[in-house]
Design a protein around this motif. Structure first.
Motif, PDB file in Angstrom:
ATOM      1  N   SER A  90       0.843  -1.184   0.000  1.00  0.00           N
ATOM      2  CA  SER A  90       0.000   0.000   0.000  1.00  0.00           C
ATOM      3  C   SER A  90       0.884   1.240   0.000  1.00  0.00           C
ATOM      4  O   SER A  90       1.816   1.351   0.801  1.00  0.00           O
ATOM      5  N   LYS A  91       0.602   2.170  -0.889  1.00  0.00           N
ATOM      6  CA  LYS A  91       1.397   3.408  -0.950  1.00  0.00           C
ATOM      7  C   LYS A  91       1.206   4.237   0.310  1.00  0.00           C
ATOM      8  O   LYS A  91       2.146   4.860   0.818  1.00  0.00           O
ATOM      9  N   ALA A  92      -0.002   4.204   0.868  1.00  0.00           N
ATOM     10  CA  ALA A  92      -0.320   5.037   2.034  1.00  0.00           C
ATOM     11  C   ALA A  92       0.233   4.466   3.332  1.00  0.00           C
ATOM     12  O   ALA A  92       0.818   5.187   4.141  1.00  0.00           O
ATOM     13  N   THR A  93       0.060   3.154   3.535  1.00  0.00           N
ATOM     14  CA  THR A  93       0.406   2.554   4.832  1.00  0.00           C
ATOM     15  C   THR A  93       1.665   1.692   4.782  1.00  0.00           C
ATOM     16  O   THR A  93       2.178   1.306   5.834  1.00  0.00           O
ATOM     17  N   CYS A 144      -8.695  -7.846  -5.606  1.00  0.00           N
ATOM     18  CA  CYS A 144      -8.485  -6.587  -6.314  1.00  0.00           C
ATOM     19  C   CYS A 144      -7.649  -5.645  -5.444  1.00  0.00           C
ATOM     20  O   CYS A 144      -7.891  -5.515  -4.239  1.00  0.00           O
ATOM     21  N   LEU A 145      -6.667  -5.004  -6.045  1.00  0.00           N
ATOM     22  CA  LEU A 145      -5.889  -3.977  -5.346  1.00  0.00           C
ATOM     23  C   LEU A 145      -6.581  -2.640  -5.600  1.00  0.00           C
ATOM     24  O   LEU A 145      -6.402  -2.018  -6.645  1.00  0.00           O
ATOM     25  N   ASP A 146      -7.400  -2.212  -4.648  1.00  0.00           N
ATOM     26  CA  ASP A 146      -8.251  -1.038  -4.871  1.00  0.00           C
ATOM     27  C   ASP A 146      -7.693   0.218  -4.217  1.00  0.00           C
ATOM     28  O   ASP A 146      -8.439   1.115  -3.825  1.00  0.00           O
ATOM     29  N   GLU A 147      -6.376   0.295  -4.081  1.00  0.00           N
ATOM     30  CA  GLU A 147      -5.729   1.490  -3.548  1.00  0.00           C
ATOM     31  C   GLU A 147      -4.393   1.672  -4.253  1.00  0.00           C
ATOM     32  O   GLU A 147      -3.855   0.714  -4.814  1.00  0.00           O
ATOM     33  N   PRO A 148      -3.862   2.898  -4.274  1.00  0.00           N
ATOM     34  CA  PRO A 148      -2.557   3.111  -4.911  1.00  0.00           C
ATOM     35  C   PRO A 148      -1.481   2.249  -4.241  1.00  0.00           C
ATOM     36  O   PRO A 148      -1.428   2.143  -3.015  1.00  0.00           O
ATOM     37  N   CYS A 149      -0.642   1.628  -5.063  1.00  0.00           N
ATOM     38  CA  CYS A 149       0.373   0.711  -4.543  1.00  0.00           C
ATOM     39  C   CYS A 149       1.765   1.079  -5.046  1.00  0.00           C
ATOM     40  O   CYS A 149       1.924   1.777  -6.058  1.00  0.00           O
ATOM     41  N   ASP A 202      -8.266 -10.022   3.136  1.00  0.00           N
ATOM     42  CA  ASP A 202      -9.045  -9.308   4.152  1.00  0.00           C
ATOM     43  C   ASP A 202     -10.287 -10.076   4.572  1.00  0.00           C
ATOM     44  O   ASP A 202     -10.770  -9.919   5.687  1.00  0.00           O
TER      45      ASP A 202
END
Length: 207
Positions: A90-93, A144-149, A202
């Motif tokens: 995850s780009k954010a976390t 599905c990768l549903d966040e920026p990575c 998840d």
């Protein structure tokens, strides 16, 4: 009377290292494209392994993969590379979402004695094709990768290998209680590459 000559393909250590390192370059591009880490329009289509393949046109990523495959080839030729792992986070976390694990077995006799092996290029290509097709269909078996990575690459080498100045020591970036999918393998008769993808699920976390 007609005769036919059947030639066997001789595989050398250097040739095998080139085949495997090139495979990693194309596999990395395919993973980045098929898992949506970079936008579709930033890739260009080429033909490789008898298949349509996608290569990034992002200069930073191209440079990274070029340098990566050159270093992997050096380690492969020395018989020092045990595993390569492509990590998607995850780009954010920075949470690790997927680990694409490529384990490598090396024929020690070839490294130590300089002997060669025999296997047809066509057979090796067919084995690589099967892996590339599985990567291309990964949307059917991975969440599905549903966040920026973002991505990173880990290399596991023998302990006596010095760390190149462009690399750093890293933690293994593991996934707790991962789900796993074993993919096909390929074998040059000098290097055998086994492929496994593990991913964060998840749905299991919620149970």
């Amino acid at each position: 009377m007609a005769s036919r000559t059947v030639a066997k393909d001789i595989i050398t250590l250097r040739g095998s290292a080139a085949i495997v390192s090139e495979f990693f370059g194309y596999a990395a591009n395919s993973i980045l494209y098929n898992r949506g880490v970079y936008p579709e329009e930033s890739f260009a289509k080429v033909k490789k392994y008898g298949l349509p393949m996608l290569l990034t046109q992002d200069e930073g990523v191209k440079s990274f993969i070029t340098n990566l495959t050159a270093q992997l080839s050096e380690w492969l030729e020395a018989g020092k590379l045990q595993r390569v792992v492509m990590v998607i986070m995850s780009k954010a976390t920075k949470a690790v979402l997927e680990r694409w694990n490529f384990s490598i077995e090396t024929d020690s006799d070839v490294v130590e004695k300089g002997v060669s092996r025999e296997k047809s290029d066509r057979e090796i290509m067919r084995e690589i094709q099967a892996i590339m097709r599985q990567i291309a269909s990964s949307i059917t078996y991975l969440p599905c990768l549903d966040e920026p990575c973002v991505f990173d690459v880990l290399a596991y080498t023998d302990t006596d290998v010095p760390v190149p100045f462009t690399w750093i020591e890293s933690d293994p970036k593991l996934i707790a209680n991962p789900q796993m999918v074993k993919l096909h393998s390929f074998d040059t008769k000098i290097h055998k590459v086994d492929t496994l993808v593990s991913y964060k699920n998840d749905e299991w976390d919620e149970q």
